[in-house]
Design a protein around this motif. Structure first.
Motif, mmCIF file in Angstrom:
data_model
loop_
_atom_site.group_PDB
_atom_site.id
_atom_site.type_symbol
_atom_site.label_atom_id
_atom_site.label_comp_id
_atom_site.label_asym_id
_atom_site.label_seq_id
_atom_site.Cartn_x
_atom_site.Cartn_y
_atom_site.Cartn_z
ATOM 1 N N VAL A 188 29.434 14.863 5.802
ATOM 2 C CA VAL A 188 30.849 14.564 5.582
ATOM 3 C C VAL A 188 31.671 15.843 5.620
ATOM 4 C CG1 VAL A 188 32.516 13.760 3.862
ATOM 5 C CG2 VAL A 188 30.419 12.441 4.297
ATOM 6 N N VAL A 214 34.598 2.970 8.431
ATOM 7 C CA VAL A 214 33.614 4.037 8.221
ATOM 8 C C VAL A 214 34.331 5.377 8.080
ATOM 9 C CG1 VAL A 214 31.612 5.228 9.192
ATOM 10 C CG2 VAL A 214 31.833 2.749 9.464
ATOM 11 N N LEU A 243 35.323 6.265 4.665
ATOM 12 C CA LEU A 243 34.278 6.824 3.803
ATOM 13 C C LEU A 243 34.340 8.351 3.796
ATOM 14 C CD1 LEU A 243 31.215 4.600 4.827
ATOM 15 C CD2 LEU A 243 32.707 4.315 2.831
ATOM 16 N N TRP A 257 37.739 8.636 0.420
ATOM 17 C CA TRP A 257 36.588 8.281 -0.410
ATOM 18 C C TRP A 257 37.025 7.971 -1.846
ATOM 19 C CZ3 TRP A 257 32.154 6.265 -0.678
ATOM 20 C CH2 TRP A 257 31.265 6.513 -1.726
ATOM 21 N N GLN A 314 33.914 3.590 -2.660
ATOM 22 C CA GLN A 314 33.750 2.244 -2.109
ATOM 23 C C GLN A 314 32.332 2.035 -1.573
ATOM 24 O OE1 GLN A 314 35.774 4.659 -0.913
ATOM 25 N NE2 GLN A 314 36.322 4.350 1.245
ATOM 26 N N GLY A 331 29.339 0.186 1.039
ATOM 27 C CA GLY A 331 29.018 0.377 2.441
ATOM 28 C C GLY A 331 29.847 -0.499 3.364
ATOM 29 N N VAL A 332 29.810 -0.162 4.649
ATOM 30 C CA VAL A 332 30.560 -0.889 5.684
ATOM 31 C C VAL A 332 29.561 -1.511 6.649
ATOM 32 C CG1 VAL A 332 32.216 -0.675 7.566
ATOM 33 C CG2 VAL A 332 32.495 0.716 5.492
ATOM 34 N N ARG A 387 26.928 3.941 4.819
ATOM 35 C CA ARG A 387 27.316 4.290 3.448
ATOM 36 C C ARG A 387 27.554 5.792 3.334
ATOM 37 N NH1 ARG A 387 23.278 0.343 2.406
ATOM 38 N NH2 ARG A 387 24.045 -1.367 1.078
ATOM 39 N N ARG A 388 28.275 6.156 2.273
ATOM 40 C CA ARG A 388 28.402 7.573 1.908
ATOM 41 C C ARG A 388 27.511 7.816 0.696
ATOM 42 N NH1 ARG A 388 33.715 11.442 1.412
ATOM 43 N NH2 ARG A 388 32.820 13.010 -0.001
ATOM 44 N N GLU A 389 26.593 8.771 0.844
ATOM 45 C CA GLU A 389 25.651 9.075 -0.221
ATOM 46 C C GLU A 389 25.419 10.582 -0.270
ATOM 47 O OE1 GLU A 389 22.686 5.263 -0.268
ATOM 48 O OE2 GLU A 389 22.423 6.664 1.404
ATOM 49 N N LEU A 432 26.992 10.649 5.433
ATOM 50 C CA LEU A 432 27.028 9.264 5.893
ATOM 51 C C LEU A 432 25.615 8.877 6.313
ATOM 52 C CD1 LEU A 432 30.260 9.009 8.101
ATOM 53 C CD2 LEU A 432 29.972 8.463 5.677
#
Length: 313
Positions: A238, A273, A276, A280, A283, A285-286, A300-302, A306
């Motif tokens: 990200v 996406v 994300l 941010w 939220q 996942g997409v 997802r953002r983790e 991504l």
């Protein structure tokens, strides 16, 4: 002659061998393309798709094959398909046609009879979708395995060539049915634009598409470089992509999603996406297109990255 020059130029730029296939409907555009390609010295295999959507379609396909053999193709094959699936009749027929041509081409490029007029219609359809520059880039002259030598040739010129050669093209009634959006563009919208703008609308739309394809190719190349830098295994940093201009960042995200198995991506998917990265708020996942049966592909953002994975539902 415009058609022969167009085909000659395409063959010199893209054909790595002297053998090509032509997708032949029996209509004036594809019939003229077939004749011009044979005349330019290429060995041609004609592939005729019978969609089975009208009574007598088999006879139309057989006549197209006879016409192709008459102008000198090496072979003419009729491919019978079943048209079914989502998205309406036009979309389902198109999917079935391209799948059949791809299966039958035996590694050859397939030339298609799309003209400048078709290109203008495609750009207008893309404008209606409102999904960004990529949707109005129109059709490329070559997007392997599909070749389109006639994108600077008018539909009237293909009809004239057929008349000059004594060929009798088939006029598909679907091509004049107002039930189809593209037909209404062809018979109502474009003639009105040509009248209002002095006959220059279709060429202007086609030129715009060509310019956007050039711009898009340059942006895609920049995005590919950034994608290589930002990739971390199957994830995407990200921090690295966050400060990139939106046009580049979304291209990076699009390429990344496609590499992970996404299909039929929409502008809505990409923006969700992208949020994300740029908006941010914790939220979830997409879900994006491309899921296998019983699963969905989720981005997802983790931990500052991504990620994406197929998850059951």
């Amino acid at each position: 002659m415009a058609l022969r020059r167009a085909v000659r130029g395409w063959l010199s730029r893209y054909a790595s061998a002297d053998v090509v296939a032509v997708g032949l409907s029996g209509g004036a555009d594809s019939l003229a393309l077939t004749a011009a390609t044979v005349a330019e010295g290429a060995v041609v295999d004609a592939l005729i798709v019978d969609h089975g959507l009208q009574d007598g379609s088999a006879a139309v396909a057989a006549e197209a094959a006879r016409a192709a053999l008459g102008v000198g193709v090496r072979s003419a094959r009729v491919l019978t398909v079943r048209v079914r699936g989502e998205g309406g009749l036009e979309a389902a027929a198109r999917r079935a046609r391209y799948e059949a041509l791809d299966d039958a081409r035996a590694g050859l490029p397939v030339l298609l009879g799309h003209t400048l007029d078709d290109q203008a219609e495609t750009v207008l359809l893309g404008l209606a979708r409102g999904s960004g520059g990529r949707s109005i880039q129109g059709m490329a002259e070559f997007a392997e395995p599909w070749g389109r030598p006639l994108l600077e040739v008018r539909r009237a010129q293909t009809r004239q060539l057929c008349a000059d050669l004594g060929l009798r093209p088939y006029d598909d009634p679907h091509n004049s049915s107002p039930a189809f959006t593209r037909v209404r563009l062809r018979t109502e919208v474009l003639p009105l634009l040509e009248d209002v703008l002095g006959g220059a609308a279709a060429p202007a739309l086609a030129r715009t598409a060509a310019q956007l394809r050039e711009d898009g190719a340059a942006l895609d190349a920049i995005a590919e470089e950034l994608l290589n830098v930002a990739s971390d295994g199957g994830a995407l940093s990200v921090e690295i992509i966050a400060t990139a201009p939106a046009a580049i960042r979304r291209r990076v995200i699009r390429a990344w999603l496609l590499s992970g198995g996404a299909k039929a991506l929409t502008e809505k998917h990409l923006r969700a996406v992208d949020a994300l990265v740029t908006d941010w708020r914790g939220q979830g996942g997409v879900a994006v297109g491309g899921a296998k049966p019983g699963t969905r592909l989720v981005a997802r953002r983790e931990h500052g990255k991504l990620t994406m994975a197929f998850t059951p539902y």
